[in-house]
Design a protein around this motif. Structure first.
Motif, PDB file in Angstrom:
ATOM      1  N   GLU A  32       0.090  26.092 -20.351  1.00 54.52           N
ATOM      2  CA  GLU A  32       1.340  25.449 -21.041  1.00 54.52           C
ATOM      3  C   GLU A  32       1.103  24.665 -22.081  1.00 54.52           C
ATOM      4  O   GLU A  32       1.869  24.622 -23.110  1.00 54.52           O
ATOM      5  CB  GLU A  32       2.359  25.090 -19.875  1.00 54.52           C
ATOM      6  CG  GLU A  32       2.742  26.111 -18.752  1.00 54.52           C
ATOM      7  CD  GLU A  32       3.685  25.624 -17.723  1.00 54.52           C
ATOM      8  OE1 GLU A  32       4.631  24.829 -18.072  1.00 54.52           O
ATOM      9  OE2 GLU A  32       3.378  25.947 -16.416  1.00 54.52           O
TER      10      GLU A  32
ATOM     11  N   ARG B   7      -2.131  26.027 -14.765  1.00 51.43           N
ATOM     12  CA  ARG B   7      -0.911  25.856 -15.458  1.00 51.43           C
ATOM     13  C   ARG B   7      -0.886  24.807 -16.542  1.00 51.43           C
ATOM     14  O   ARG B   7      -0.243  25.100 -17.598  1.00 51.43           O
ATOM     15  CB  ARG B   7       0.254  25.639 -14.256  1.00 51.43           C
ATOM     16  CG  ARG B   7       0.494  26.963 -13.418  1.00 51.43           C
ATOM     17  CD  ARG B   7       1.585  26.709 -12.664  1.00 51.43           C
ATOM     18  NE  ARG B   7       2.746  26.124 -13.238  1.00 51.43           N
ATOM     19  CZ  ARG B   7       3.845  25.710 -12.618  1.00 51.43           C
ATOM     20  NH1 ARG B   7       4.017  25.513 -11.451  1.00 51.43           N
ATOM     21  NH2 ARG B   7       4.728  25.558 -13.281  1.00 51.43           N
TER      22      ARG B   7
ATOM     23  N   ILE C 125       7.552  29.866 -21.610  1.00 44.86           N
ATOM     24  CA  ILE C 125       6.846  28.867 -22.661  1.00 44.86           C
ATOM     25  C   ILE C 125       5.580  29.423 -22.947  1.00 44.86           C
ATOM     26  O   ILE C 125       5.161  29.643 -24.165  1.00 44.86           O
ATOM     27  CB  ILE C 125       6.442  27.429 -22.005  1.00 44.86           C
ATOM     28  CG1 ILE C 125       7.800  26.616 -21.638  1.00 44.86           C
ATOM     29  CG2 ILE C 125       5.465  26.594 -22.931  1.00 44.86           C
ATOM     30  CD1 ILE C 125       7.797  25.503 -21.016  1.00 44.86           C
ATOM     31  N   VAL C 126       4.683  30.066 -22.141  1.00 45.16           N
ATOM     32  CA  VAL C 126       3.424  30.678 -22.279  1.00 45.16           C
ATOM     33  C   VAL C 126       3.471  31.934 -23.163  1.00 45.16           C
ATOM     34  O   VAL C 126       2.887  32.241 -24.405  1.00 45.16           O
ATOM     35  CB  VAL C 126       2.777  30.961 -21.153  1.00 45.16           C
ATOM     36  CG1 VAL C 126       1.296  31.807 -21.237  1.00 45.16           C
ATOM     37  CG2 VAL C 126       2.535  29.741 -20.148  1.00 45.16           C
TER      38      VAL C 126
ATOM     39  N   TYR D  92      -1.519  34.119 -17.113  1.00 45.12           N
ATOM     40  CA  TYR D  92      -0.553  33.327 -16.444  1.00 45.12           C
ATOM     41  C   TYR D  92       0.309  34.198 -15.646  1.00 45.12           C
ATOM     42  O   TYR D  92       0.629  33.795 -14.486  1.00 45.12           O
ATOM     43  CB  TYR D  92       0.466  32.917 -17.682  1.00 45.12           C
ATOM     44  CG  TYR D  92       1.258  31.787 -16.952  1.00 45.12           C
ATOM     45  CD1 TYR D  92       0.848  30.256 -16.884  1.00 45.12           C
ATOM     46  CD2 TYR D  92       2.491  32.053 -16.467  1.00 45.12           C
ATOM     47  CE1 TYR D  92       1.755  29.286 -16.616  1.00 45.12           C
ATOM     48  CE2 TYR D  92       3.604  31.022 -16.142  1.00 45.12           C
ATOM     49  CZ  TYR D  92       2.867  29.547 -15.935  1.00 45.12           C
ATOM     50  OH  TYR D  92       3.680  28.618 -15.536  1.00 45.12           O
TER      51      TYR D  92
ATOM     52  N   HIS E 173       8.936  28.557 -17.029  1.00 47.22           N
ATOM     53  CA  HIS E 173       7.387  28.179 -17.289  1.00 47.22           C
ATOM     54  C   HIS E 173       6.673  29.433 -18.103  1.00 47.22           C
ATOM     55  O   HIS E 173       6.028  29.117 -18.900  1.00 47.22           O
ATOM     56  CB  HIS E 173       6.797  27.549 -16.172  1.00 47.22           C
ATOM     57  CG  HIS E 173       7.039  26.362 -15.456  1.00 47.22           C
ATOM     58  ND1 HIS E 173       6.866  25.107 -16.351  1.00 47.22           N
ATOM     59  CD2 HIS E 173       8.012  26.148 -14.831  1.00 47.22           C
ATOM     60  CE1 HIS E 173       7.272  24.117 -15.659  1.00 47.22           C
ATOM     61  NE2 HIS E 173       8.187  24.604 -14.949  1.00 47.22           N
ATOM     62  N   ARG E 174       7.019  30.568 -17.504  1.00 49.71           N
ATOM     63  CA  ARG E 174       6.316  31.860 -18.269  1.00 49.71           C
ATOM     64  C   ARG E 174       6.869  32.131 -19.479  1.00 49.71           C
ATOM     65  O   ARG E 174       6.068  32.339 -20.220  1.00 49.71           O
ATOM     66  CB  ARG E 174       6.605  32.980 -17.150  1.00 49.71           C
ATOM     67  CG  ARG E 174       6.008  34.320 -17.634  1.00 49.71           C
ATOM     68  CD  ARG E 174       6.053  35.434 -16.793  1.00 49.71           C
ATOM     69  NE  ARG E 174       7.406  35.386 -15.901  1.00 49.71           N
ATOM     70  CZ  ARG E 174       8.080  35.899 -16.161  1.00 49.71           C
ATOM     71  NH1 ARG E 174       8.532  36.583 -17.086  1.00 49.71           N
ATOM     72  NH2 ARG E 174       9.290  35.925 -15.104  1.00 49.71           N
TER      73      ARG E 174
ATOM     74  N   LEU F  46       4.680  17.389 -18.631  1.00 50.58           N
ATOM     75  CA  LEU F  46       4.546  18.380 -17.574  1.00 50.58           C
ATOM     76  C   LEU F  46       3.655  18.020 -16.446  1.00 50.58           C
ATOM     77  O   LEU F  46       3.649  18.359 -15.285  1.00 50.58           O
ATOM     78  CB  LEU F  46       3.670  19.493 -18.466  1.00 50.58           C
ATOM     79  CG  LEU F  46       3.019  20.739 -17.629  1.00 50.58           C
ATOM     80  CD1 LEU F  46       4.269  21.649 -17.128  1.00 50.58           C
ATOM     81  CD2 LEU F  46       2.292  21.825 -18.641  1.00 50.58           C
TER      82      LEU F  46
END
Length: 222
Positions: free
Chosen positions: A97, A93, A148-149, A161, A145-146, A209
Motif C-alpha cells: 500500500e 500490506r 488503493i493498490v 494483493y 485498501h484494495r 498506515l
C-alpha cells in the motif's frame, strides 16, 4: 401480430460443491466459525440443504487453501491464524500500500477521482460500523485498501494483493470481535489515510498506515 420474444435463459445453477464451499468459507472468513472450531460434513450439509458428497469436496478445497484440517471420521477443524502468519500479512500490506501511494502521487492525474472513490468507500463503512456488523465492515475495509493498490496501476501488485484478501478479511473480523470499540476509530483512520493521499504526503501516509495496521498485531484467532 408481433412475434413473441424468446424466453429468457434460465440462470446457471451453481454446482452443489461450489455452494458448500462458498458457505463454509464465508462462515470461516466472517467469523461464524472461529479458529479451532470442529465442524462436520453433516452440519454444513444441513445448513446448505445438500448431501454430504459435495460438502466433502468443499472441505478438501478448503484444506488445500489452509483454512481447514480434515480428520477422517471426525470432521474438520478450522485452522487458526497464527501470529507468524498475521505478522507476514501485515508487513506485505504495509509495503504494497505504501508503494502504491508513492506511485499514485508521482502521477497526479486521476488523484481527485481516487480521493472521491475512497471517500465513498469510507461512507459505505459507516453503517456497518454503526450496526457493529463485523462481516460487512471487514468486507468494506478490504475493498478500501484494495482500491488503493488497484489505483497504482501496478497489475503485479494488484494480483499479489488479491492473494491476501481472505486473510485480510479474517484478521479484520478477529480484531473487531476482540475490540469492537475500534469500529468507529477505523473509519476515522481511513479518513486520515485519504487525507494524506490527497495531500500527496507519502511519508505521512506510510506513518498513518503503520499505526492503522499496528492494531492487528498480537490479535490471532482462537
Amino acid at each position: 401480430m408481433a412475434d413473441t420474444p424468446p424466453p429468457a435463459p434460465a440462470p446457471a445453477r451453481v454446482p452443489a460443491a461450489d455452494r458448500a464451499y462458498e458457505l463454509t468459507k464465508d462462515l470461516i472468513l466472517g467469523g461464524g466459525l472461529p479458529g479451532g472450531t470442529l465442524i462436520s460434513e453433516g452440519e454444513i450439509a444441513e445448513r446448505a440443504s445438500l448431501s454430504r458428497t459435495p460438502v466433502r469436496e468443499a472441505f478438501l478445497r478448503l484444506q488445500a487453501e489452509g483454512l481447514l484440517q480434515l480428520f477422517p471420521k471426525r470432521g474438520a477443524v478450522v485452522v487458526p491464524v497464527g501470529p507468524g502468519e498475521a505478522e507476514d500479512v501485515l508487513e506485505l500490506r504495509e509495503a504494497l500500500e505504501s508503494t502504491a501511494v508513492r506511485r499514485i502521487t508521482r502521477r497526479p492525474e486521476g488523484l481527485d477521482a481516487l480521493v472521491r472513490q475512497l471517500s465513498e468507500l469510507i461512507d459505505q463503512q459507516r453503517e456497518p460500523a454503526r450496526r457493529a456488523d463485523l462481516g460487512a465492515f471487514a468486507a468494506a475495509d478490504e475493498a478500501f485498501h484494495r482500491g488503493i493498490v488497484t489505483a497504482s496501476g501496478n497489475e503485479l501488485s494488484e494480483r499479489f494483493y488479491g492473494t491476501l484478501r481472505d486473510r485480510q478479511r479474517r484478521m479484520a473480523v478477529q480484531l473487531l470481535r476482540v475490540q469492537p470499540q475500534r469500529l468507529a476509530s477505523l473509519v476515522e483512520e481511513h479518513t486520515v489515510l485519504v487525507d494524506r493521499i490527497a495531500a500527496r504526503d507519502t511519508e505521512g501516509f506510510t506513518a498513518a498506515l503503520r499505526a492503522h495496521l499496528d492494531a492487528h498485531r498480537g490479535v490471532t484467532d482462537h
